[in-house]
Design a protein around this motif. Structure first.
Motif, PDB file in Angstrom:
ATOM      1  N   MET A 133      50.031  82.419  37.377  1.00  0.00           N
ATOM      2  CA  MET A 133      50.339  81.199  36.986  1.00  0.00           C
ATOM      3  C   MET A 133      51.321  81.017  36.395  1.00  0.00           C
ATOM      4  N   ILE A 137      54.043  78.496  37.166  1.00  0.00           N
ATOM      5  CA  ILE A 137      54.743  77.413  36.243  1.00  0.00           C
ATOM      6  C   ILE A 137      56.738  77.782  36.677  1.00  0.00           C
TER       7      ILE A 137
ATOM      8  N   ILE B 586      48.353  73.997  31.196  1.00  0.00           N
ATOM      9  CA  ILE B 586      47.038  74.470  31.414  1.00  0.00           C
ATOM     10  C   ILE B 586      46.948  75.472  31.156  1.00  0.00           C
ATOM     11  N   ALA B 587      48.282  76.474  31.804  1.00  0.00           N
ATOM     12  CA  ALA B 587      48.230  77.736  30.955  1.00  0.00           C
ATOM     13  C   ALA B 587      47.953  78.006  29.497  1.00  0.00           C
ATOM     14  N   ILE B 590      44.519  77.031  28.036  1.00  0.00           N
ATOM     15  CA  ILE B 590      43.137  78.334  28.579  1.00  0.00           C
ATOM     16  C   ILE B 590      43.948  79.412  27.496  1.00  0.00           C
ATOM     17  N   PHE B 591      45.154  79.263  27.245  1.00  0.00           N
ATOM     18  CA  PHE B 591      45.410  80.830  25.872  1.00  0.00           C
ATOM     19  C   PHE B 591      44.873  80.628  24.673  1.00  0.00           C
ATOM     20  N   ILE B 594      40.840  80.991  24.728  1.00  0.00           N
ATOM     21  CA  ILE B 594      40.394  82.275  24.469  1.00  0.00           C
ATOM     22  C   ILE B 594      40.983  82.511  22.845  1.00  0.00           C
TER      23      ILE B 594
END
Lengths: 210, 600, 290
Positions: A133, A137, B586-587, B590-591, B594
């Motif tokens: 990831m 990025i 997006i990352a 997601i975090f 969660i």
């Protein structure tokens, strides 16, 4: 043997984080895939299941040989600078990835809530996921995004085999196929992008926004 | 479903699409390349197929899928003339509106599913009585908005006058003739058949919408000089008339007046199939004019009755039908609707009568305006002298096109004369949709006379009426012939000017001027006059333009659109266009997810 | 038997037109034309040669028959008011088309104005009919079960119908039959191109239409039951009263025509707005049982 493959995976991942040029990244991806193959093979030897052998063989054929070769071929064809284009330089990247390693260790222990020996494999898997990831990025070129995605896929595979003891065979095969096809498609797109914009720096695609 | 309602709509669709399809053979020829014609015909075929699917499936999911296919294929047909920028524009408005409508349908269907645990029509119908009142109301509103968008109920009609004229004419004919009727099918199927009408305000709301649609549709149609746009606006009006029948039926149903509920629905369905026929016909004729003259602007047409006699005759029949002139089909259905209002009101207690009377009066106003509108459409397009060289050069259409038009023109007459037979068939359809046994009810006598059962039995036989009209006309002709006086041909009276030409004729804009002034509170007309001349004192030429303000566009859609764009602009701030930032989003998402679900 | 009254109406229709003109003239202190003048006119038209515009098509030639047919057919539908409105619309439709057909500006003007007026008059007619039908239980305006002479609702509805009739028979203040001034004419503008036999047919049709309207209004305002089971002398009385009612309405029309000036065209909206309100009040009265 398990320890060796885990160590190899970690090293390959850190190598990717500090890679500055695309060929280096592809090479490191090849190493990582190789150690993934080793890890799978070890499990296959222990469990003595045919489908695990097949999966290991597929990893070797696709991820160690096929995809890296295809990526190198694409790069040669489009003939661009090999710079990855770092948004965060290697030192900061390394620091961040160390942080990731620690984070995934905690995460894994929380998740597994058991002995450190069983927690280590998921931890590495999480780490690989996060790194993938991170690379997507913080690297500029489209190539980096492709490889980042592949790295994430590796991490997922490892996680699945560590936590669930491997996914169902057909799912596994399907995922391999998907990955392969997506790499081919993305390679094609990179080629087109390069032809249209004479570079593969995806940052410049921002001009296309509405 | 293979109940009478589905079969009725099946028949309606086939009656219009088959002649339109035959027509298209001649219409598309020479206009497009063979490859494009093939594509067009395949799309048309798909379009018809999807419409057939919409009215026959018995499952809400399948209905939605068929509905969406219908919308999408019709979108492609609207933008078939993709070289014209207008087509793309019209298509975009259409696709946005129709999808907004579908969203409401999806919501309504999900609500239905939530309470009945089934997508199957029959199971939903059984379980629908258990739905709480509030939810029923919400479902009703959603269905009304969803189907209303497709049907072109004002103020959701905004797409219709753009999309329908822009498609090739046989497609316009199918869209206006049939496609918007599938929305009426939806209303009847889901609201009357599945949900069942218990509240009086449902019917009242539909009636109010019907009044608005009728008047707005026909007033805009009157102001239009583009012949296909005029027809499209007139579709809005006719959907209103159909809704009069449907809404009235819902109203009577909620009051447990089963006979009148059936009667009103018969009137609505009758007008539905009538409108399918004559609007299909009129669009085909308009297409034929467009193909021959190369323009849809009525101000440039005229005199076509001499060069295109068959098209003119067909258009005249269609215009007479839509203006509700006896003994054609439009007259029968409007008479039935008015009778439903009158007789129904007589049986309704209380002051609701006033409301029903008002509705009837508005229907009469609409029919008067429609007659004015079609006198204008026919008179300006086909009569007097040609107003331009386009109209002078026009020639009659090829055989296949003539067939399509003549077939529908014949149906217009047949559906008028055979009213009594058709009403008997429709009574079964209406009865099945309302869940009322109609075997004991009498709607027609001897299959000749229409006969609404009432205190003072009122009856009417279109067949006899046609006979009387023809005989009276014949009598006039005989009297005319008895006096054998000379008839000489001479110029039109020109007050001694001797240079009377097409420029002295009344124009479409001029024709509708009195009504433009009468309805100026709604139309808000304005004019711009420009003088162009070299010197201050001498004016060489003047240009004069008059327009009407598109009220709905200006006061409803524009503000909504402005707000949408404003919020989109605001959202654009977090959109740098860089893939990396998106990946980071997006990352982070997601975090956050969660963490939110606290899995660790 | 059914055809006898029809025949009578056809024959007497022009006489009624002559009567109204005569009353008007007498009220203006003039000798005026003979009461039979409309008949002379018709005969004259029938015996004259006809001039047809070269610009026109078969619509122009066919229209007189359609108009004549619609007026004549309307006689058979006097007991069904809604159908009657639509049948009249048929004649008007063709007359308007014929007016456009010649390409004359007058024709277009008349056609445009006629459609404007008629589309506004239709809701008034419909609502007034609605009010009456609420009493009757059917759209047969001529059928009264009982005879409530002082029926408020019917009276008001009758006045509303009277306003519609003024427009339909092209009378002052909406139209003026007597002039050919392009600023004002509506009906005359439409038939300007007609001559000879065609004109005769159209005029005859107009007379019949006027007669039908007068019959209906007379029946709504001063209702009268059908002569069922009455003897000879009573029958004579009945017929006299039947005819007298029509003459009374005709006299009112004549009075109105000399008392009121013609309105501006666009005032017609207010005129029919007033009619609509009257009809709505009539409905309300009917609902409340007055």
């Amino acid at each position: 043997m398990q320890g060796l493959s885990i160590f190899g995976l970690l090293v390959a991942t850190f190598l990717m984080v500090i890679a500055k040029r695309t060929p280096a990244l592809v090479r490191s991806f090849r190493y990582q895939s190789f150690f993934l193959f080793l890890a799978t093979l070890v499990i296959a030897l222990e469990e003595r299941q045919l489908n695990l052998y097949v999966v290991a063989g597929l990893i070797f054929a696709l991820k160690v040989i096929g995809i890296p070769y295809f990526l190198q071929y694409t790069m040669k064809k489009i003939n661009v600078r090999e710079d990855l284009g770092l948004i965060a330089n290697t030192q900061i990247s390394l620091l961040l990835s160390l942080g990731f390693a620690y984070l995934s260790w905690i995460f894994s222990k929380q998740l597994m809530s058991s002995s450190e020996t069983t927690a280590i494999l998921p931890a590495v898997a999480f780490f690989i996921l996060l790194t993938g990831m991170f690379l997507m990025i913080f690297r500029l070129t489209a190539m980096a995004q492709i490889i980042g995605l592949l790295i994430m896929e590796n991490g997922l595979f490892l996680l699945a085999s560590a936590v669930l003891g491997g996914m169902p065979f057909f799912v596994e095969i399907a995922i391999f196929f998907d990955v392969f096809v997506s790499v081919v498609i993305m390679g094609f797109f990179v080629y087109r992008i390069n032809k249209l914009f004479t570079h593969i720096d995806v940052n410049r695609l921002s001009r296309l926004r509405g | 479903m293979s109940d009478p309602l589905s079969l009725f709509f099946l028949a309606t669709i086939l009656i219009v699409t088959i002649p339109s399809f035959v027509y298209s053979i001649g219409y598309l020829k020479k206009e497009y390349s063979p490859k494009k014609i093939l594509l067009g015909q395949i799309l048309t075929f798909l379009f018809v197929l999807s419409m057939l699917a919409v009215v026959t499936v018995s499952n809400m999911l399948a209905f939605l899928i068929a509905w969406e296919i219908m919308s999408l294929v019709s979108y492609f047909l609207v933008v078939f003339d993709s070289e014209h920028e207008k087509s793309i524009q019209a298509g975009t408005i259409y696709v946005v509106m129709t999808h907004a409508g579908t969203a409401f349908l999806v919501a309504a269907f999900l609500l239905l599913y939530q309470h009945t645990h089934s997508f199957d029509f029959n199971l939903v119908k059984v379980a629908s009585q258990t739905i709480p009142v509030h939810t029923r109301n919400i479902i009703f509103i959603f269905l009304l908005i969803g189907f209303g968008t497709k049907a072109g109920i004002v103020p959701l009609h905004i797409w219709l006058p753009y999309a329908h004229p822009q498609a090739p004419s046989h497609i316009s004919s199918m869209m206006s003739g049939v496609m918007i009727k599938t929305a009426i099918y939806g209303l009847i199927r889901f609201i009357i058949y599945l949900l069942g009408v218990n509240d009086t305000w449902w019917g009242t709301l539909v009636l109010i919408l019907a009044i608005i649609s009728c008047l707005v549709g026909i007033i805009y149609a009157l102001m239009e000089k583009d012949i296909k746009k005029l027809l499209a606006y007139s579709s809005v009006e006719n959907i209103g008339i159909i809704l009069f029948g449907v809404g009235l039926s819902m109203y009577f149903m909620s009051k447990n007046m089963s006979y009148w509920a059936v009667f009103a629905l018969i009137a609505g369905l009758y007008h539905l199939i009538n409108h399918a026929i004559f609007k299909g016909l009129l669009f085909l004729c308009a297409g034929s004019v467009y193909k021959a003259a190369g323009t849809r602007n009525m101000e440039k047409l005229g005199g076509l009755i001499r060069t295109m006699p068959i098209t003119a005759a067909c258009f005249l029949i269609g215009a007479m039908g839509i203006s509700a002139l006896p003994p054609l089909n439009g007259f029968v259905s409007e008479w039935l609707t008015l009778q439903a209002f009158f007789m129904g009101a007589w049986h309704t207690p209380g002051t609701d009568k006033l409301f029903l009377g008002f509705c009837a009066a508005m229907l009469a106003l609409t029919s008067g305006l429609a007659a004015a509108c079609f006198v204008k459409a026919f008179g300006i397009t086909f009569l007097a002298k040609p107003r331009s060289s386009y109209a002078e050069k026009a020639i009659e259409s090829p055989v296949s096109m003539r067939f399509g038009m003549l077939f529908l023109a014949g149906l217009t007459i047949i559906f008028g004369l055979g009213a009594a037979v058709i009403i008997n068939i429709l009574s079964r359809v209406a009865g099945a949709s309302l869940g009322i046994d109609t075997s004991a009810m009498v709607f027609s006598v001897n299959n000749i006379t229409i006969h609404p059962l009432a205190g003072n039995a009122m009856s009417l036989s279109p067949l006899t009426m046609a006979l009387i009209l023809v005989l009276c006309g014949l009598l006039g002709w005989i009297i005319y012939k008895v006096y054998r006086k000379r008839a000489i041909s001479y110029n039109t009276w020109d007050c001694g000017y001797y240079r009377l030409d097409a420029r002295h004729e009344y124009t479409a804009t001029g024709f509708s001027k009195p009504l433009r002034i009468a309805f100026s509170f709604f139309l808000r007309p304005y004019r711009t006059t420009k003088k162009s001349g070299e010197s201050f004192y001498h004016i060489k030429s003047m240009t004069y333009e008059t327009h009407t303000t598109p009220v709905f566009k200006k006061y409803i859609y524009k503000p909504v659109l402005a707000i949408t764009f404003k919020s989109a602009k605001f959202m654009r701030r977090i959109q740098p266009g860089s893939i990396h930032v998106y990946l980071a989003y997006i990352a982070i998402t997601i975090f956050v997810l969660i963490i939110l679900i606290r899995k660790f | 038997m059914r055809f006898l009254p029809v025949l009578l109406i056809i024959i007497l229709a022009p006489l009624l037109g002559g009567l109204i003109t005569k009353i008007k003239n007498n009220l203006r202190m003039r000798q005026g034309q003979s009461i039979f003048q409309p008949y002379y006119n018709l005969v004259k038209y029938f015996n004259k040669e006809e001039v047809v515009s070269g610009t026109s098509s078969w619509i122009f030639k066919m229209a007189p028959f359609a108009i004549f047919a619609s007026s004549l057919a309307a006689l058979f539908y006097m007991r069904e008011f809604l159908a009657l409105i639509f049948i009249f619309a048929l004649g008007r439709f063709f007359l308007s088309l014929a007016a456009l057909d010649t390409g004359s500006t007058f024709g277009g003007m008349g056609s445009s104005r006629e459609m404007f007026i008629s589309s506004l008059s239709e809701p008034v007619a419909c609502l007034a009919c609605f009010a009456v039908s609420l009493q009757n239980g059917s759209t047969d305006l001529l059928a009264w079960k009982s005879l409530p002479l002082a029926n408020t609702s019917a009276l008001i509805a009758g006045v509303a119908l009277f306003l519609v009739m003024i427009a339909e028979t092209s009378r002052i203040p909406i139209d003026n039959q007597e002039t050919h001034l392009e600023l004002t004419m509506i009906h005359e503008a439409m038939i300007l191109e007609y001559s000879g036999r065609s004109l005769a047919l159209i005029e005859a049709a107009s007379y019949i239409r006027q007669m039908i309207w007068l019959l209906i209004i007379a029946q709504v305002l001063l209702p009268l039951t059908d002569p069922v089971g009455i003897s000879g002398s009573q029958w004579l009385l009945w017929s006299c009263w039947y005819a007298a009612r029509i003459v009374i309405v005709a006299a009112v029309i004549a009075l109105l025509e000399i008392a009121v000036a013609k309105m501006r065209l666009f005032r017609a909206v207010d005129f029919f707005g007033f009619g609509f309100v009257l009809a709505a009040i009539a409905v309300l009265c009917a609902v409340l049982g007055y």
